[in-house]
Design a protein around this motif. Structure first.
Motif, mmCIF file in Angstrom:
data_model
loop_
_atom_site.group_PDB
_atom_site.id
_atom_site.type_symbol
_atom_site.label_atom_id
_atom_site.label_comp_id
_atom_site.label_asym_id
_atom_site.label_seq_id
_atom_site.Cartn_x
_atom_site.Cartn_y
_atom_site.Cartn_z
ATOM 1 N N LYS A 37 -4.013 -0.839 -1.158
ATOM 2 C CA LYS A 37 -3.052 0.156 -0.873
ATOM 3 C C LYS A 37 -1.690 -0.165 -0.451
ATOM 4 C CE LYS A 37 -6.674 3.695 -0.698
ATOM 5 N NZ LYS A 37 -7.321 4.535 0.236
ATOM 6 N N GLY A 38 -0.678 0.391 -0.536
ATOM 7 C CA GLY A 38 0.729 0.106 -0.010
ATOM 8 C C GLY A 38 1.538 -0.258 -0.931
ATOM 9 N N ASN A 39 2.861 -0.671 -0.571
ATOM 10 C CA ASN A 39 3.799 -1.127 -1.474
ATOM 11 C C ASN A 39 3.603 -2.400 -1.960
ATOM 12 O OD1 ASN A 39 4.762 -3.364 0.323
ATOM 13 N ND2 ASN A 39 5.793 -1.746 1.689
ATOM 14 N N PRO A 40 4.357 -3.032 -2.999
ATOM 15 C CA PRO A 40 3.905 -4.155 -3.812
ATOM 16 C C PRO A 40 3.497 -5.265 -2.798
ATOM 17 C CG PRO A 40 5.617 -2.944 -4.839
ATOM 18 C CD PRO A 40 5.537 -2.179 -3.593
ATOM 19 N N ASP A 41 4.689 -5.547 -1.543
ATOM 20 C CA ASP A 41 4.456 -6.586 -0.585
ATOM 21 C C ASP A 41 3.187 -6.494 -0.250
ATOM 22 O OD1 ASP A 41 6.500 -7.933 -1.319
ATOM 23 O OD2 ASP A 41 7.704 -6.989 0.275
ATOM 24 N N GLU A 42 2.627 -5.269 0.278
ATOM 25 C CA GLU A 42 1.372 -4.996 0.821
ATOM 26 C C GLU A 42 0.302 -5.063 -0.012
ATOM 27 O OE1 GLU A 42 2.262 -1.198 2.414
ATOM 28 O OE2 GLU A 42 2.980 -1.747 4.256
ATOM 29 N N LEU A 43 0.407 -4.801 -1.176
ATOM 30 C CA LEU A 43 -0.582 -4.865 -2.239
ATOM 31 C C LEU A 43 -0.928 -6.407 -2.245
ATOM 32 C CD1 LEU A 43 0.488 -2.335 -5.096
ATOM 33 C CD2 LEU A 43 -1.497 -1.974 -3.453
ATOM 34 N N MET A 44 -0.041 -7.235 -2.270
ATOM 35 C CA MET A 44 -0.171 -8.665 -2.598
ATOM 36 C C MET A 44 -1.198 -9.318 -1.416
ATOM 37 S SD MET A 44 0.116 -10.175 -5.519
ATOM 38 C CE MET A 44 -0.031 -11.916 -4.967
ATOM 39 N N ARG A 45 -0.557 -9.165 -0.147
ATOM 40 C CA ARG A 45 -0.955 -9.789 0.922
ATOM 41 C C ARG A 45 -2.458 -8.818 1.294
ATOM 42 N NH1 ARG A 45 3.281 -10.954 5.410
ATOM 43 N NH2 ARG A 45 4.510 -9.254 4.769
ATOM 44 N N ASN A 46 -2.587 -7.788 1.092
ATOM 45 C CA ASN A 46 -3.797 -7.034 1.349
ATOM 46 C C ASN A 46 -4.883 -7.483 0.217
ATOM 47 O OD1 ASN A 46 -2.884 -5.579 3.539
ATOM 48 N ND2 ASN A 46 -2.546 -3.692 2.244
ATOM 49 N N GLY A 47 -4.448 -7.830 -1.033
ATOM 50 C CA GLY A 47 -5.439 -8.058 -1.996
ATOM 51 C C GLY A 47 -5.885 -9.597 -1.681
#
Length: 239
Positions: A37-47
């Protein structure tokens, strides 16, 4: 050395474990990109952070093929009988392990990256790239742990079980013990490999001293485990 590595790569590519691990990593990348969840930057790092535990367990298959099968099928006996030095053999396997780790990690990252790009849009490639490079250090440390286990434990299944338990529960157990009984050693909690593998993806939220401690401890642990593994391998009796 290069000839032996090429032969091993060819053998690994033909194996069913490699193909299964490859497709599993692709699936993990897609799943991590969709469920984060989150914006694209957060999606990548959370992933990257959320998938770390599962990716490290998938990489365990590398250790089984590169090290476990060599010992269980006695392939190592034939190679050493052909006048290959133990040190050279070990270095070949070590380099192969790290190369395969990088490839497996890239498969996961590219799968996650494409999923986020198609579902949420572009992101800061520079920040995510730094997260990936830092996280890779801890995957190398985890693989070094696997190398140590496969060289020091005689049964493959036992090595696999120990690695799995350490990956899933080890850091939590250590954290609980230190927090309860050794609070003065809290700084040690910043050196836990599997925990840091997830935490480091959000490096911009950490101070420089913590990052330095995390990275340096991973490098030191890797060096120690590889050094002990080499010593064990050089003195191990193969029947």
């Amino acid at each position: 050395m290069i000839t032996m590595i090429k032969a091993d790569i060819f053998r690994i590519q033909k194996g069913r474990l490699f193909r299964r691990a490859f497709f599993l990593l692709v699936g993990l990348g897609i799943f991590s990109g969709i469920t984060s969840k989150g914006n694209p930057d957060e999606l990548m790092r959370n992933g990257l952070s959320g998938g770390a535990m599962f990716v490290s367990l998938v990489m365990l298959t590398l250790m089984v093929v590169i090290w476990g099968h060599e010992f269980s099928f006695r392939t190592v006996n034939n190679v050493l009988a052909a006048k290959t030095s133990r040190t050279q053999y070990f270095i070949n396997k070590l380099v192969l392990s790290y190369l395969c780790t990088i490839v497996f990690y890239l498969v996961f990252v590219i799968s996650l990256l494409l999923t986020v790009l198609f579902t949420s849009g572009s992101f800061n490639f520079g920040m995510v790239g730094i997260s990936c490079l830092l996280q890779l250090i801890f995957y190398i440390a985890a693989v070094s742990l696997g190398i140590f286990l496969f060289n020091s434990v005689s049964q493959i299944y036992l090595s696999v079980c120990i690695f799995t338990v350490l990956a899933l529960l080890g850091d939590n157990i250590i954290t609980g013990i230190v927090s309860e009984f050794f609070k003065s050693l809290d700084i040690f909690l910043n050196t836990l490999i599997f925990t840091n593998m997830s935490v480091i993806t959000h490096f911009n939220e950490l101070n420089s001293q913590t990052i330095l401690l995390m990275i340096s401890s991973a490098v030191i642990y890797s060096g120690i485990m590889v050094g002990i593994s080499l010593f064990i391998f050089k003195n191990k009796e193969f029947k």
